[in-house]
Design an enzyme around this catalytic site. Structure first.
Site: not given
Ligand code: GAR
Length: 206
Positions: A65, A107, A109, A141, A143, A145
């Site tokens: 990884r 990021n 979320h 960071d 963690g 989220d």
């Molecule tokens: C978004 O809603 C984003 O917040 C989520 O995936 C979707 C991607 O949509 N991300 C997560 O859940 C990260 N943990 P997209 O590919 O259409 O932009």
């Protein structure tokens, strides 16, 4: 312009919103590359359509990884981004990536953090039974989220929502939040005051 590298794993609707915004010179932002952890995704097609360079690094192609993480860091750094945005990138990055892009890796979320972190923000909020949820843009960071919050957008949960209808409503608000926030960062910069993100360049970006 602000140089952005966008990391993706899925449909790339957030990426598309950024690409559309970047077409406007006043937005003062350029997506210089799009990176992914898998091929065959709509997000990569969107990048190619917009003639943006792409790179794909699959975890399974690396012995460890950490090697994947270093390669992701190197590939991203090769485009000299001011900011890296994870827009639906479904991998946690490691220490070398975080060290290289500390404070300028964002990021998005699909929940109002610190509620419902992890891979299923929309589903977890629906199952919990909250009446409002939303989207959060934050500075990544170590963690999961847990980083400092740049922006949030609120959406209602409707009685007849499924995970899909709720996530779609969140994504509409999420795209606007992301585009508005990146535009503001391009114009003003941002800095951290403890956990509080403030716009304005106390520390200029790059
Ligand atoms: C978004 O809603 C984003 O917040 C989520 O995936 C979707 C991607 O949509 N991300 C997560 O859940 C990260 N943990 P997209 O590919 O259409 O932009």
């Amino acid at each position: 312009p602000l140089r952005l590298v966008v990391l993706v794993s899925g449909t790339g609707s957030n990426l598309q919103a950024l690409l559309d915004a970047c077409a406007e010179p006043a937005y003062a932002t350029e997506v210089v590359a799009v990176g992914a952890d898998r091929d065959g995704i709509l997000a990569l097609e969107r990048a190619e359509q917009a003639q943006i360079p792409t790179f794909v690094l699959k975890v399974e192609d690396f012995d460890a990884r950490e090697a994947w993480d270093s390669a992701l860091m190197e590939q991203t750094a090769a485009y000299a981004p001011d900011l890296v945005v994870s827009a639906g990138f479904m991998k946690l990055v490691g220490a070398s990536f975080l060290a290289r892009f500390a404070g300028r890796f964002l990021n998005t979320h699909p929940a109002l953090l610190p509620s419902f972190p992890g891979m299923h923000g929309a589903r977890d909020a629906l199952e919990y039974g909250v009446k409002v949820t939303g989207a959060t843009l934050f500075v990544v960071d170590e963690g999961v989220d847990t980083g400092a919050i740049v922006a949030q957008a609120v959406v209602p949960v409707e009685d007849d929502d499924t995970e899909e209808t709720l996530h779609e409503r969140i994504k509409v608000a999420e795209r606007r939040m992301l585009v508005d926030s990146i535009g503001r960062i391009a114009r003003e910069g941002f800095h951290l005051d403890g956990r509080r993100v403030r716009f304005g360049a106390a520390r200029p970006i790059q």
